[in-house]
Motif scaffolding. Structure first.
Motif, PDB file in Angstrom:
ATOM      1  N   THR A 126       0.827  -1.205   0.000  1.00 38.68           N
ATOM      2  CA  THR A 126       0.000   0.000   0.000  1.00 38.68           C
ATOM      3  C   THR A 126       0.865   1.261   0.000  1.00 38.68           C
ATOM      4  OG1 THR A 126      -1.724  -1.180   1.229  1.00 38.68           O
ATOM      5  CG2 THR A 126      -1.843   1.224   1.199  1.00 38.68           C
ATOM      6  N   GLY A 127       1.905   1.262   0.821  1.00 36.42           N
ATOM      7  CA  GLY A 127       2.801   2.409   0.840  1.00 36.42           C
ATOM      8  C   GLY A 127       3.461   2.650  -0.500  1.00 36.42           C
ATOM      9  N   ALA A 128       3.884   1.575  -1.167  1.00 39.48           N
ATOM     10  CA  ALA A 128       4.494   1.721  -2.488  1.00 39.48           C
ATOM     11  C   ALA A 128       3.466   2.223  -3.508  1.00 39.48           C
ATOM     12  CB  ALA A 128       5.084   0.394  -2.932  1.00 39.48           C
ATOM     13  N   LEU A 129       2.233   1.705  -3.441  1.00 38.36           N
ATOM     14  CA  LEU A 129       1.191   2.158  -4.362  1.00 38.36           C
ATOM     15  C   LEU A 129       0.880   3.640  -4.186  1.00 38.36           C
ATOM     16  CD1 LEU A 129      -1.475  -0.708  -4.488  1.00 38.36           C
ATOM     17  CD2 LEU A 129       0.026   0.085  -6.308  1.00 38.36           C
ATOM     18  N   LEU A 130       0.838   4.093  -2.941  1.00 36.32           N
ATOM     19  CA  LEU A 130       0.590   5.516  -2.706  1.00 36.32           C
ATOM     20  C   LEU A 130       1.699   6.360  -3.317  1.00 36.32           C
ATOM     21  CD1 LEU A 130      -0.690   5.452   0.986  1.00 36.32           C
ATOM     22  CD2 LEU A 130      -1.996   6.066  -1.050  1.00 36.32           C
ATOM     23  N   ALA A 131       2.939   5.898  -3.182  1.00 31.13           N
ATOM     24  CA  ALA A 131       4.053   6.642  -3.765  1.00 31.13           C
ATOM     25  C   ALA A 131       3.988   6.647  -5.281  1.00 31.13           C
ATOM     26  CB  ALA A 131       5.379   6.038  -3.296  1.00 31.13           C
ATOM     27  N   LEU A 132       3.552   5.536  -5.888  1.00 32.37           N
ATOM     28  CA  LEU A 132       3.536   5.432  -7.346  1.00 32.37           C
ATOM     29  C   LEU A 132       2.326   6.120  -7.975  1.00 32.37           C
ATOM     30  CD1 LEU A 132       4.629   1.698  -7.772  1.00 32.37           C
ATOM     31  CD2 LEU A 132       5.970   3.711  -8.397  1.00 32.37           C
ATOM     32  N   VAL A 148       7.859   2.557   4.822  1.00 30.78           N
ATOM     33  CA  VAL A 148       7.020   3.330   5.737  1.00 30.78           C
ATOM     34  C   VAL A 148       5.645   2.679   5.888  1.00 30.78           C
ATOM     35  CG1 VAL A 148       5.878   5.559   6.084  1.00 30.78           C
ATOM     36  CG2 VAL A 148       8.237   5.473   5.240  1.00 30.78           C
ATOM     37  N   GLY A 149       5.088   2.179   4.786  1.00 33.26           N
ATOM     38  CA  GLY A 149       3.783   1.541   4.841  1.00 33.26           C
ATOM     39  C   GLY A 149       3.779   0.298   5.713  1.00 33.26           C
ATOM     40  N   GLY A 150       4.838  -0.506   5.613  1.00 33.27           N
ATOM     41  CA  GLY A 150       4.920  -1.695   6.455  1.00 33.27           C
ATOM     42  C   GLY A 150       5.017  -1.355   7.925  1.00 33.27           C
ATOM     43  N   LEU A 151       5.831  -0.357   8.254  1.00 34.01           N
ATOM     44  CA  LEU A 151       5.990   0.031   9.654  1.00 34.01           C
ATOM     45  C   LEU A 151       4.713   0.649  10.222  1.00 34.01           C
ATOM     46  CD1 LEU A 151       9.606   1.536   9.511  1.00 34.01           C
ATOM     47  CD2 LEU A 151       8.911  -0.663  10.481  1.00 34.01           C
ATOM     48  N   LEU A 152       4.039   1.485   9.429  1.00 34.39           N
ATOM     49  CA  LEU A 152       2.788   2.088   9.902  1.00 34.39           C
ATOM     50  C   LEU A 152       1.696   1.030  10.092  1.00 34.39           C
ATOM     51  CD1 LEU A 152       2.558   5.416   7.850  1.00 34.39           C
ATOM     52  CD2 LEU A 152       3.100   5.121  10.276  1.00 34.39           C
TER      53      LEU A 152
END
Length: 352
Positions: A126-132, A148-152
């Motif tokens: 999800t974090g990577a998708l938000l960045a992309l 960051v997405g994994g940690l959050l």
């Protein structure tokens, strides 16, 4: 606490809900070391064979010659620049995923307690998708977004599951719920993204190491090395397996140790996901395969890492050379993991 006391306190056969606490020492430790060594040797031999497979087939001798050649010929380029990053990445990332799964399964005392089931790998995606798709960032920013997405996600799951302490079953249930919501969010992001961005994100989300090169692999390995101090918490993990009260009686700071282990395990899976996309079921299956090979009641970390490296490398070889079309390794691990999960459920049904 003696071995007899620990065995009597946690008697019973391992089931899907829990498994007994390991008894450290004796033949179990020797067998665990032997299994870890044998599996590591098999993985290295398979890696040597993998370096020789492809459109340019090479013998093990030619592979060694190409790896250490100084002339920089075409064969050296094929082995060192094209094949070696993929093979090394499969070994390192498989070990990292398995180690993360082993830690979570030990903390939750449940064979389903792996980061892909609990949702941490999905949160990294999800974090990577938000960045992309939202920020429009490149590969480096997508990797940071995955971390960051994994940690959050880990923070949210931990806070939602915490009720005067942490219970493994509650953590798994909350993690499954968060995973479902994250899957819906990921689908929404893909549907709203531009077509070319959505296609690239979907391919990355399948989990692939086919395009892995040194520029991506080296930072990932550095990140994993920087996380290695988390291994210092492993003795506390063994104390936590005895139960919170017993661990506290032995002088272990229970919640601090548990949080540190969770952060360490999440960092491992997030770094891998940031580099390759989410690769499912390695973290779930490898620790349980290692536990059965070693005959241990608990999860052996070293053997789990060795089995994870072998599993991911083997799955990648299947994706490259067995399947008629070159597919992402994540698809192969999902198929193998589905077979493993069905086997686990059948065994559970028979044991009842």
């Amino acid at each position: 606490m003696s071995a007899e006391v620990r065995q009597s306190a946690h008697a019973g056969n391992p089931r899907l809900g829990s498994f007994p606490v390991p008894v450290v020492g004796g033949w179990a430790s020797v067998r665990g070391l032997l299994v870890a060594t044998v599996v590591t040797v098999i993985a290295l031999v398979l890696a040597m064979l993998a370096l020789g497979l492809g459109d340019l087939p090479l013998s093990p001798g030619e592979v060694l010659q190409a790896m250490f050649a100084t002339d920089g010929g075409f064969t050296s380029t094929v082995v060192r620049d094209w094949r070696l990053p993929r093979v090394l990445g499969a070994l390192v990332f498989g070990a990292a995923l398995a180690l993360s799964g082993a830690i979570f399964q030990s903390l939750t005392r449940n064979p389903l307690g792996s980061p892909d089931v609990i949702g941490f790998a999905t949160g990294a995606y999800t974090g990577a998708l938000l960045a992309l798709t939202v920020i429009g960032a490149g590969a480096i920013s997508a990797s940071v977004g995955a971390l960051v997405g994994g940690l959050l996600t880990a923070l949210v799951v931990y806070l939602l599951a915490y009720r005067r302490g942490m219970q493994g079953f509650r953590l798994i249930i909350v993690g499954i719920a968060v995973t479902a919501m994250l899957h819906a969010a990921n689908l929404f992001l893909l549907l709203r993204a531009q077509e070319e961005v959505a296609m690239a994100a979907a391919i990355w989300g399948a989990g692939s190491i086919s395009l892995l090169g040194w520029p991506t692999l080296v930072p990932a390995i550095v990140g994993l090395v920087l996380c290695s101090p988390g291994l210092l918490l492993v003795p506390n993990l063994r104390q936590l397996e005895l139960g919170d009260d017993a661990a506290a009686a032995h002088g272990v700071s229970v919640e601090r140790s548990r949080i540190g282990l969770v952060l360490f395990a999440v960092a491992l899976v997030a770094i891998v996901t940031a580099s390759t996309g989410p690769i499912a079921f390695v973290a779930l299956a490898a620790p349980q395969v290692a536990r059965r090979l070693t005959g241990s009641a608990g999860i052996p970390l070293a053997s789990s890492a060795a089995v994870g490296a072998l599993l991911l490398l083997g799955a990648d070889l299947i994706a490259q050379h067995v399947v008629p079309v070159d597919v992402p390794v994540g698809i192969v691990t999902v198929v193998l993991g589905g077979v493993y999960l069905l086997t686990l459920l059948v065994q559970e049904a028979r044991s009842r």
